[in-house]
Design an enzyme around this catalytic site. Structure first.
Site, PDB file in Angstrom:
ATOM      1  N   HIS A 217       9.164  -9.916  -1.444  1.00  0.00           N
ATOM      2  CA  HIS A 217       8.291  -8.876  -1.984  1.00  0.00           C
ATOM      3  C   HIS A 217       7.378  -9.437  -3.068  1.00  0.00           C
ATOM      4  CE1 HIS A 217       6.385  -5.135  -2.347  1.00  0.00           C
ATOM      5  NE2 HIS A 217       6.398  -5.311  -3.653  1.00  0.00           N
ATOM      6  N   TYR A 221       2.816  -9.856  -4.171  1.00  0.00           N
ATOM      7  CA  TYR A 221       2.101  -9.586  -5.428  1.00  0.00           C
ATOM      8  C   TYR A 221       1.473 -10.846  -6.008  1.00  0.00           C
ATOM      9  CZ  TYR A 221       3.188  -4.784  -5.195  1.00  0.00           C
ATOM     10  OH  TYR A 221       3.216  -3.494  -4.764  1.00  0.00           O
ATOM     11  N   HIS A 368       0.581  -2.330   8.440  1.00  0.00           N
ATOM     12  CA  HIS A 368       0.629  -2.127   6.983  1.00  0.00           C
ATOM     13  C   HIS A 368       0.086  -3.348   6.244  1.00  0.00           C
ATOM     14  CE1 HIS A 368       2.275  -1.902   2.924  1.00  0.00           C
ATOM     15  NE2 HIS A 368       3.088  -2.922   3.175  1.00  0.00           N
ATOM     16  N   PHE A 369       0.594  -4.524   6.590  1.00  0.00           N
ATOM     17  CA  PHE A 369       0.186  -5.641   5.734  1.00  0.00           C
ATOM     18  C   PHE A 369      -1.190  -6.173   6.087  1.00  0.00           C
ATOM     19  CE2 PHE A 369       3.288  -8.184   8.448  1.00  0.00           C
ATOM     20  CZ  PHE A 369       2.419  -9.145   8.932  1.00  0.00           C
ATOM     21  N   HIS A 370      -1.684  -5.840   7.282  1.00  0.00           N
ATOM     22  CA  HIS A 370      -3.080  -6.233   7.534  1.00  0.00           C
ATOM     23  C   HIS A 370      -4.032  -5.333   6.753  1.00  0.00           C
ATOM     24  CE1 HIS A 370      -1.516  -9.024  10.474  1.00  0.00           C
ATOM     25  NE2 HIS A 370      -2.700  -9.596  10.457  1.00  0.00           N
ATOM     26  N   ARG A 431       7.321  -5.386  16.736  1.00  0.00           N
ATOM     27  CA  ARG A 431       6.469  -6.447  16.210  1.00  0.00           C
ATOM     28  C   ARG A 431       6.974  -7.780  16.756  1.00  0.00           C
ATOM     29  NH1 ARG A 431       8.018  -7.632   9.822  1.00  0.00           N
ATOM     30  NH2 ARG A 431       6.448  -9.235  10.106  1.00  0.00           N
ATOM     31  N   ARG A 432       6.236  -8.846  16.537  1.00  0.00           N
ATOM     32  CA  ARG A 432       6.631 -10.194  16.947  1.00  0.00           C
ATOM     33  C   ARG A 432       6.874 -10.312  18.455  1.00  0.00           C
ATOM     34  NH1 ARG A 432      10.648  -9.679  12.252  1.00  0.00           N
ATOM     35  NH2 ARG A 432       9.632 -10.707  10.503  1.00  0.00           N
TER      36      ARG A 432
HETATM   37 FE1  HAS Z   1       4.301  -4.077   1.695  1.00  0.00          FE
HETATM   38  C1  HAS Z   1       6.356  -5.041   4.302  1.00  0.00           C
HETATM   39  C2  HAS Z   1       6.538  -1.655   0.808  1.00  0.00           C
HETATM   40  C3  HAS Z   1       2.368  -3.244  -1.048  1.00  0.00           C
HETATM   41  C4  HAS Z   1       2.480  -6.944   2.112  1.00  0.00           C
HETATM   42  N1  HAS Z   1       4.390  -5.658   2.974  1.00  0.00           N
HETATM   43  C5  HAS Z   1       5.299  -5.870   3.977  1.00  0.00           C
HETATM   44  C6  HAS Z   1       5.028  -7.115   4.638  1.00  0.00           C
HETATM   45  C7  HAS Z   1       3.947  -7.681   3.991  1.00  0.00           C
HETATM   46  C8  HAS Z   1       3.552  -6.744   2.953  1.00  0.00           C
HETATM   47  C9  HAS Z   1       3.315  -9.012   4.294  1.00  0.00           C
HETATM   48  O1  HAS Z   1       9.447  -0.943   1.399  1.00  0.00           O
HETATM   49  C10 HAS Z   1       5.776  -7.684   5.848  1.00  0.00           C
HETATM   50  C11 HAS Z   1       6.881  -8.619   5.493  1.00  0.00           C
HETATM   51  C12 HAS Z   1       7.517  -9.126   6.770  1.00  0.00           C
HETATM   52  O2  HAS Z   1       6.871  -9.924   7.473  1.00  0.00           O
HETATM   53  O3  HAS Z   1       8.622  -8.711   7.100  1.00  0.00           O
HETATM   54  N2  HAS Z   1       4.405  -2.666   0.209  1.00  0.00           N
HETATM   55  C13 HAS Z   1       5.383  -1.755   0.049  1.00  0.00           C
HETATM   56  C14 HAS Z   1       5.076  -0.871  -1.070  1.00  0.00           C
HETATM   57  C15 HAS Z   1       3.875  -1.304  -1.571  1.00  0.00           C
HETATM   58  C16 HAS Z   1       3.474  -2.456  -0.789  1.00  0.00           C
HETATM   59  C17 HAS Z   1       5.882   0.268  -1.570  1.00  0.00           C
HETATM   60  N3  HAS Z   1       2.715  -4.900   0.734  1.00  0.00           N
HETATM   61  C18 HAS Z   1       2.082  -4.426  -0.376  1.00  0.00           C
HETATM   62  C19 HAS Z   1       1.032  -5.318  -0.777  1.00  0.00           C
HETATM   63  C20 HAS Z   1       1.054  -6.361   0.120  1.00  0.00           C
HETATM   64  C21 HAS Z   1       2.120  -6.085   1.056  1.00  0.00           C
HETATM   65  C22 HAS Z   1       0.126  -5.095  -1.977  1.00  0.00           C
HETATM   66  C23 HAS Z   1       0.224  -7.592   0.196  1.00  0.00           C
HETATM   67  C24 HAS Z   1      -0.658  -7.974  -0.654  1.00  0.00           C
HETATM   68  N4  HAS Z   1       6.075  -3.434   2.450  1.00  0.00           N
HETATM   69  C25 HAS Z   1       6.851  -2.470   1.895  1.00  0.00           C
HETATM   70  C26 HAS Z   1       8.110  -2.387   2.648  1.00  0.00           C
HETATM   71  C27 HAS Z   1       8.066  -3.359   3.638  1.00  0.00           C
HETATM   72  C28 HAS Z   1       6.777  -4.005   3.486  1.00  0.00           C
HETATM   73  C29 HAS Z   1       9.243  -1.477   2.416  1.00  0.00           C
HETATM   74  C30 HAS Z   1       9.164  -3.677   4.683  1.00  0.00           C
HETATM   75  C31 HAS Z   1       8.868  -3.010   5.964  1.00  0.00           C
HETATM   76  C32 HAS Z   1       9.869  -3.379   7.029  1.00  0.00           C
HETATM   77  O4  HAS Z   1      10.642  -2.491   7.424  1.00  0.00           O
HETATM   78  O5  HAS Z   1       9.923  -4.538   7.478  1.00  0.00           O
HETATM   79  C33 HAS Z   1       3.222  -0.669  -2.781  1.00  0.00           C
HETATM   80  O6  HAS Z   1       3.326  -1.493  -3.878  1.00  0.00           O
HETATM   81  C34 HAS Z   1       1.869  -0.149  -2.551  1.00  0.00           C
HETATM   82  C35 HAS Z   1       1.330   0.549  -3.787  1.00  0.00           C
HETATM   83  C36 HAS Z   1      -0.049   1.028  -3.574  1.00  0.00           C
HETATM   84  C37 HAS Z   1      -0.430   2.302  -3.585  1.00  0.00           C
HETATM   85  C38 HAS Z   1      -1.878   2.599  -3.325  1.00  0.00           C
HETATM   86  C39 HAS Z   1      -2.545   3.307  -4.472  1.00  0.00           C
HETATM   87  C40 HAS Z   1      -3.976   3.538  -4.103  1.00  0.00           C
HETATM   88  C41 HAS Z   1      -5.020   3.083  -4.799  1.00  0.00           C
HETATM   89  C42 HAS Z   1      -6.389   3.209  -4.246  1.00  0.00           C
HETATM   90  C43 HAS Z   1      -7.108   4.434  -4.717  1.00  0.00           C
HETATM   91  C44 HAS Z   1      -8.454   4.422  -4.072  1.00  0.00           C
HETATM   92  C45 HAS Z   1      -9.181   5.487  -3.714  1.00  0.00           C
HETATM   93  C46 HAS Z   1     -10.489   5.253  -3.075  1.00  0.00           C
HETATM   94  C47 HAS Z   1      -8.703   6.872  -3.972  1.00  0.00           C
HETATM   95  C48 HAS Z   1       0.535   3.408  -3.775  1.00  0.00           C
HETATM   96  C49 HAS Z   1      -4.837   2.345  -6.079  1.00  0.00           C
HETATM   97  C50 HAS Z   1     -11.589   5.120  -4.124  1.00  0.00           C
HETATM   98  C51 HAS Z   1     -12.796   4.531  -3.535  1.00  0.00           C
HETATM   99  C52 HAS Z   1     -13.956   4.179  -4.234  1.00  0.00           C
HETATM  100  C53 HAS Z   1     -15.058   3.621  -3.477  1.00  0.00           C
HETATM  101  C54 HAS Z   1     -14.152   4.359  -5.682  1.00  0.00           C
HETATM  102 CU   CU1 Z   2       8.107  -5.995   0.063  1.00  0.00          CU
END
Ligand code: HAS
Ligand code: CU1
Length: 540
Positions: A217, A221, A368-370, A431-432
């Protein structure tokens, strides 16, 4: 502060990053086409898994590590106005990491390391692959040391003064990475490398996956950090305004550093060898780690609103149109934030222990991660490159129109690729997998989404080539740019002094130590107390 050749070092790192990126993006196109089933002639599981392993390693480890290092070296020297702590060591880290990448690439491209970027045993690769990985990690550790030492020497000569926010972010990332990479380093050094060298016969898969989760994880970050740092410290100025809050940036960086590491079990919810209570504990941490992203979203959008209003935007949303969208970093960040909303939403679903059963190991996860890494992080990396290029090379961007086209193509391409991927996951696609040669209604339902993804991948490939073209032509023949000073965003309220915990990391390291003992102590020790069984290798 260009006299210590940090620009040359930064450029060298960034060129490796983007070369790896281009190769990986083109492999991605092949993979999507292969998997679509539209061209049976090119279907080959052996090639597919060699390609997807290379793609994952290049994107997840090479693009990112070199980007983090190049960005860190350059922003450290410019923000602190001091030379690199040890220039020779910094170059050594570059060469070590590069040799590591070349060794790993040899094993990957010759089909001897088709173990995917997570290299979970019992899949076993050629030792060269693991040795390459170790060198890359050691190279990145030297970068961490440089960042930490630069901050320490700067603070010594200016007691009590606030460390510039950009540097505070770099050091938070360096410390986090030192903590995080210990897991995978232990796995490779004590389990996978001796196993692939034939020194030990079997490997404990449960322990290996636990150690990898320690890193997995936090590593995402590590990739995200430079993007967030740029949002706080470069974007507001590029947008013609100010940063809404400097302390909010520090709080987010600290939270990312501390909370990212002790929560890796959300990758193991469905694995049998860890106990439910520990998984639940990691789940609460996972929800907490979303908070710094929410804080960042709020602070950055508030900063953009200030910029938009300063430039005459009025009404509830009028400021959005008033932003200088011709600035590459502004467009990259705007599109990146949009994709972050979608990718983050998916992350919260993954994180929910019960809902994870629906999506784990399905196509939803690469979706998700793409969206969040391939989308948000990559877009902001491009924005950073376009922002820094005129400073690093002394030449302006050659074709601003093509720069914006590249960014939009990438964002649209990623949406067209990653949204269907989520649907495929919900329709049960694992996947995979390399192909789906089954004649069932379930598989037939996947086809329209697969076809859509081919179009997305085409847009992405075009965009990747354009990025490379833009960077090469700007450096080779852009107009001369005499103003090579990198200016950072000013906060709305100047930061004159800060409480100690917002200007250093001692207390945060202690908190992390105790949290890690609680989160990983027994889950690791149990493997040495219980009867466990080793797995024989599955050679690729
Ligand atoms: Fe993830 C799996 C949970 C963030 C990357 N994640 C992955 C894998 C990767 C990855 C590579 O809990 C696969 C690993 C593998 O190969 O097995 N991830 C999260 C959670 C967050 C999260 C809770 N992930 C990331 C980030 C990554 C990334 C960042 C890469 C850089 N992820 C998981 C979980 C898995 C997982 C499980 C395991 C799944 C499984 O079963 O295998 C959070 O930290 C995300 C927080 C972000 C937010 C978004 C807030 C929104 C904002 C934007 C506001 C914009 C607006 C538009 C309103 C809550 C800040 C405004 C527009 C304008 C133009 C002004
Ligand atoms: Cu993670």
């Amino acid at each position: 502060m260009n006299n210590d050749k940090a620009p040359a070092l930064a450029l060298a790192n960034l060129w490796v990053a983007f070369t790896a990126f281009l190769a990986a993006a083109l492999l991605g196109l092949y993979q999507v086409v292969e998997r679509s089933g539209l061209f049976p002639a090119i279907e080959s599981p052996a090639w597919y898994f060699a390609a997807v392993s290379t793609h994952g390693v290049l994107m997840g480890f090479v693009l990112t590590t070199f980007m983090v290092m190049g960005f860190g070296y350059y922003t450290a020297t410019t923000s602190l106005a001091q030379p690199l702590w040890n220039r020779s060591l910094a170059w050594l880290s570059f060469w070590l990491a590069l040799v590591g990448v070349l060794l790993a690439a040899y094993a990957l491209l010759t089909g001897q390391a088709s173990v995917l970027y997570t290299f979970y045993p019992p899949l076993r690769a050629h030792p060269i692959f693991y040795i390459g990985a170790v060198l890359l990690i050691v190279g990145s550790w030297i970068w961490c040391l440089e960042m930490i030492m630069m901050m320490i020497t700067w603070k010594r000569s200016r007691p009590g003064q606030p460390v510039p926010l950009v540097m505070f972010g770099n050091v938070a990332n360096a410390l986090m990475w030192l903590w995080a990479s210990a897991g995978v380093a232990a796995e490779v050094l004590f389990q996978l490398l001796p196993w692939s060298l034939g020194i030990i016969d079997t490997v404990d898969v449960g322990l290996a996956r636990t150690l990898f989760a320690w890193t997995l994880h936090a590593i995402v970050y590590f990739w995200l950090f430079p993007a967030y740092i740029a949002l706080y410290t470069l974007l507001p100025r590029a947008a013609g305004g100010r940063l809404f809050s400097d302390p909010m940036g520090r709080v987010s960086f600290i939270m990312l550093m501390v909370i990212s590491v002790p929560i890796g079990f959300h990758h193991l919810y469905m694995d049998p060898f860890q106990e439910t209570g520990f998984k639940l504990m990691h789940m609460f941490g996972t929800f907490m780690v979303a908070i710094p992203s929410l804080l960042t979203g709020f602070t950055i959008i508030a900063s953009l609103e200030i910029s938009g209003r300063l430039q005459g935007g009025t009404g509830l949303f009028g400021w959005i149109g008033a932003l200088p969208w011709r600035e590459p970093l502004v467009t990259a960040a705007g599109l990146g934030l949009l994709l972050l909303a979608g990718g983050g939403f998916g992350g919260i679903i993954n994180a929910s222990y019960a809902m994870n059963t629906l999506v784990h190991n399905t196509a939803w996860v690469p979706g998700h991660f793409h969206l969040i890494f391939g989308g948000t992080v990559a877009l902001i990396y491009f924005g950073i490159a376009y922002h820094l290029w005129p400073k690093l090379t002394g030449r302006s961007l050659r074709s601003p129109g093509l720069v914006l086209t590249q960014l939009w193509l990438w964002a649209i391409g990623m949406i067209v690729t990653a949204v269907p991927w989520h649907w495929l996951g919900l329709l049960g696609q694992p996947r995979r997998i390399s192909s789906t040669p089954y004649d069932t209604p379930l598989v037939a339902a996947w086809q329209p989404f697969e076809t859509l993804m081919v179009f997305g991948a085409l847009l992405l490939s075009l965009s990747a080539i354009l990025l490379f073209y833009n960077l090469v032509t700007s450096q080779a023949s852009g107009k001369s740019n005499p103003d090579t000073t990198l200016a950072y965003a000013e906060p709305v309220h100047a930061v004159l002094s800060l409480p100690r915990p917002l200007n250093g990391f001692v207390i945060w390291n202690w908190i992390l130590l105790f949290w890690m003992i609680a989160a990983y102590g027994y889950p690791i020790v149990q493997f040495f107390l219980l009867d466990t069984y080793g797995a024989f290798p599955w050679n690729v």
